[in-house]
Scaffold this motif. Sequence first.
Motif, short mmCIF file in Angstrom:
data_model
loop_
_atom_site.label_atom_id
_atom_site.label_comp_id
_atom_site.label_asym_id
_atom_site.label_seq_id
_atom_site.Cartn_x
_atom_site.Cartn_y
_atom_site.Cartn_z
N ASN A 1 0.84 -1.22 0.04
CA ASN A 1 0.04 0.11 0.02
C ASN A 1 0.66 1.28 0.10
O ASN A 1 0.35 2.31 0.39
CB ASN A 1 -0.80 0.03 1.33
CG ASN A 1 -2.09 -1.09 1.20
OD1 ASN A 1 -2.63 -1.32 0.16
ND2 ASN A 1 -1.82 -1.97 2.11
N GLY A 2 2.18 1.10 -0.39
CA GLY A 2 3.09 2.29 -0.78
C GLY A 2 3.64 2.51 0.61
O GLY A 2 4.66 3.36 0.76
N LEU A 3 3.71 1.68 1.67
CA LEU A 3 4.45 1.83 2.97
C LEU A 3 5.06 0.58 3.34
O LEU A 3 5.45 -0.15 2.35
CB LEU A 3 3.51 2.15 4.09
CG LEU A 3 2.86 3.73 4.06
CD1 LEU A 3 2.03 3.80 5.11
CD2 LEU A 3 3.65 4.82 3.86
N TYR A 4 5.59 0.37 4.53
CA TYR A 4 6.43 -0.70 4.71
C TYR A 4 6.32 -1.31 6.23
O TYR A 4 5.72 -0.70 6.88
CB TYR A 4 8.11 -0.14 4.84
CG TYR A 4 8.53 0.64 3.52
CD1 TYR A 4 9.11 -0.16 2.54
CD2 TYR A 4 8.18 1.88 3.39
CE1 TYR A 4 9.63 0.44 1.40
CE2 TYR A 4 8.51 2.51 2.04
CZ TYR A 4 9.32 1.85 1.22
OH TYR A 4 9.90 2.20 -0.03
N HIS A 5 6.39 -2.54 6.37
CA HIS A 5 6.08 -3.40 7.42
C HIS A 5 7.45 -2.90 8.41
O HIS A 5 8.44 -2.66 7.94
CB HIS A 5 6.34 -4.75 7.44
CG HIS A 5 5.33 -5.46 6.41
ND1 HIS A 5 3.91 -5.41 6.93
CD2 HIS A 5 5.08 -5.75 4.98
CE1 HIS A 5 3.06 -6.02 6.05
NE2 HIS A 5 4.08 -6.28 4.83
N ALA A 6 6.97 -2.92 9.71
CA ALA A 6 7.93 -2.17 10.69
C ALA A 6 9.03 -3.34 10.98
O ALA A 6 10.38 -3.10 11.31
CB ALA A 6 7.33 -1.87 12.00
N ALA A 7 8.60 -4.69 10.99
CA ALA A 7 9.53 -5.81 11.16
C ALA A 7 9.17 -6.92 10.38
O ALA A 7 7.99 -6.96 10.16
CB ALA A 7 9.89 -6.01 12.62
N LEU A 8 10.08 -7.77 10.01
CA LEU A 8 9.79 -9.15 9.61
C LEU A 8 10.58 -10.10 10.29
O LEU A 8 11.41 -9.88 11.11
CB LEU A 8 10.14 -9.07 8.25
CG LEU A 8 9.73 -8.14 7.35
CD1 LEU A 8 10.17 -8.00 5.89
CD2 LEU A 8 7.94 -8.15 7.01
N ALA A 9 10.22 -11.38 10.17
CA ALA A 9 10.73 -12.51 10.68
C ALA A 9 12.37 -12.86 10.09
O ALA A 9 12.54 -12.29 9.15
CB ALA A 9 9.95 -13.75 10.46
N PRO A 10 13.10 -13.39 11.03
CA PRO A 10 14.31 -13.82 10.36
C PRO A 10 14.56 -14.14 8.85
O PRO A 10 15.54 -13.61 8.30
CB PRO A 10 14.98 -14.68 11.20
CG PRO A 10 14.11 -14.60 12.62
CD PRO A 10 12.85 -14.10 11.98
N ASN A 11 13.47 -14.68 8.23
CA ASN A 11 13.70 -15.13 6.95
C ASN A 11 12.77 -14.13 6.03
O ASN A 11 12.45 -14.76 4.83
CB ASN A 11 13.03 -16.61 6.79
CG ASN A 11 11.63 -16.79 7.17
OD1 ASN A 11 10.84 -15.78 7.56
ND2 ASN A 11 10.94 -17.67 6.82
N PHE A 12 12.50 -13.06 6.53
CA PHE A 12 11.69 -11.80 6.08
C PHE A 12 10.47 -12.07 5.77
O PHE A 12 9.66 -11.55 4.84
CB PHE A 12 12.47 -11.57 4.66
CG PHE A 12 13.90 -10.98 4.70
CD1 PHE A 12 13.83 -9.69 5.13
CD2 PHE A 12 15.00 -11.72 4.69
CE1 PHE A 12 15.21 -8.84 5.32
CE2 PHE A 12 16.24 -10.99 4.86
CZ PHE A 12 16.30 -9.56 4.97
N ALA A 13 9.71 -13.25 6.46
CA ALA A 13 8.47 -13.48 6.20
C ALA A 13 7.62 -12.56 7.10
O ALA A 13 8.18 -11.97 8.16
CB ALA A 13 8.03 -14.75 6.76
N GLU A 14 6.38 -12.06 6.78
CA GLU A 14 5.57 -11.26 7.60
C GLU A 14 5.36 -12.03 9.15
O GLU A 14 5.14 -12.94 9.04
CB GLU A 14 4.26 -10.94 6.85
CG GLU A 14 4.25 -9.93 5.69
CD GLU A 14 2.99 -9.62 4.99
OE1 GLU A 14 2.01 -9.71 6.03
OE2 GLU A 14 2.65 -9.77 3.98
N ASN A 15 5.33 -10.95 10.27
CA ASN A 15 5.32 -11.48 11.42
C ASN A 15 4.11 -10.79 12.16
O ASN A 15 3.99 -10.85 13.41
CB ASN A 15 6.60 -11.30 12.15
CG ASN A 15 7.11 -10.05 12.38
OD1 ASN A 15 6.47 -9.00 11.86
ND2 ASN A 15 8.18 -9.79 13.03
N GLY A 16 3.32 -9.87 11.26
CA GLY A 16 2.21 -9.31 12.12
C GLY A 16 2.46 -8.06 12.82
O GLY A 16 1.98 -7.24 13.51
#
Length: 378
Positions: A160-175
């Motif tokens: 949506n034009g922005l960025y997740h604040a953090a991801l899992a070690p494998n770069f998967a979404e982590n909520g």
Amino acid sequence: MPAFPTASPTISPTLSERIASLAAHFDTAILPAWTGPGWHAAMQLAHEALDGATCRPLPDRRYRAMACARQLYVFATSGNLAHADTLFGSLGHYFGDGAGGWIYSVDANGAPQDTMRDLYTHAFVVFACAHYHRAGGSVAALETLRKTVDVIEARFGDGNGLYHAALAPNFAENGAGVLQNPIMHLTEAYLAALEVTGDKWFAERLPAMAPAVAQCFVDPANGCVAELPQGTPGNRIEPGHQFEWYSLVMTAPALFADTPLPASLRRAFDFARRHGVADGTLGVCAALDLGGALQDGTQRIWAQTEFARALAVKGIVEQNPAPLVELEQWIDRFRSRFLHAGGWHECVAPDGAVVRAEMPSTTPYHLLTAYQALCALK
């Protein structure tokens, strides 16, 4: 970077002297602390924090990549390239994967501790590498910057034009969701990258991000950038972040001119000044609710320095001496309430009582970004 007005209003001799006093304190008290007692020679990293009374290192339970990157920025910008070289090497050695990805922290022995992929960390690596390259022309820093930007753009985007604040070690979404603070620092990093590379991609990406920031975080009632997406229960406004956003966007007026942010942030500055700054001390509180009521009265040093930077930027952008009169008063009160011979107080209460005395290795970054804006007035 798009042109920023270079002419400044004429400043008073008193303001000039007070700015010089802050710079002198930084050079004689702050910088030596982090090449002396704050430097862990065996680890080739800065200690995470020093005791505010003794300037001795507090026990290290971790070392953060973001802290190393901020120290890299400080020493590169301050002209100590030998120390910056060491910090750049340590940044890659402990925290990087060589391909533009970074972990959050290592433990006291240098082993990976928190391996999540944090946007805040990645943004500060870009920011630090930009300043390190500018200071010494490091080709490796420029390569690291570009690899890290590639990872941010390939992995962290939320669609949506922005960025997740953090991801899992494998770069998967982590909520983790989307938060304004790492996006603000990514804006800061991309502005620095644009300045040193001249790459038009940054000049296109930054204004493209701005409408998404406005839609997600800006409160239409007051123009402020909230900490959480609009409509999130328990949302809050941090006055320091209003001043920080204001400074970043207003130093690149042409870049953001066709976006909603400049108009919003002018309102946000006024809202934060009215509700978040104590008239007697010019101390900036930690947090307000969405209506402007005090939520957390603690005065953290970084918020004070962001207020100062915003006053300096406002004086230049508007060619207005009024913010500089207030800046003169701010320096006088800031020196007496937050600075001491050995360093600084990290947090004080509204009455001036010290509530957090240790000196984190991350804070010199805040001091230097503000002082640079102040010195640009002279």
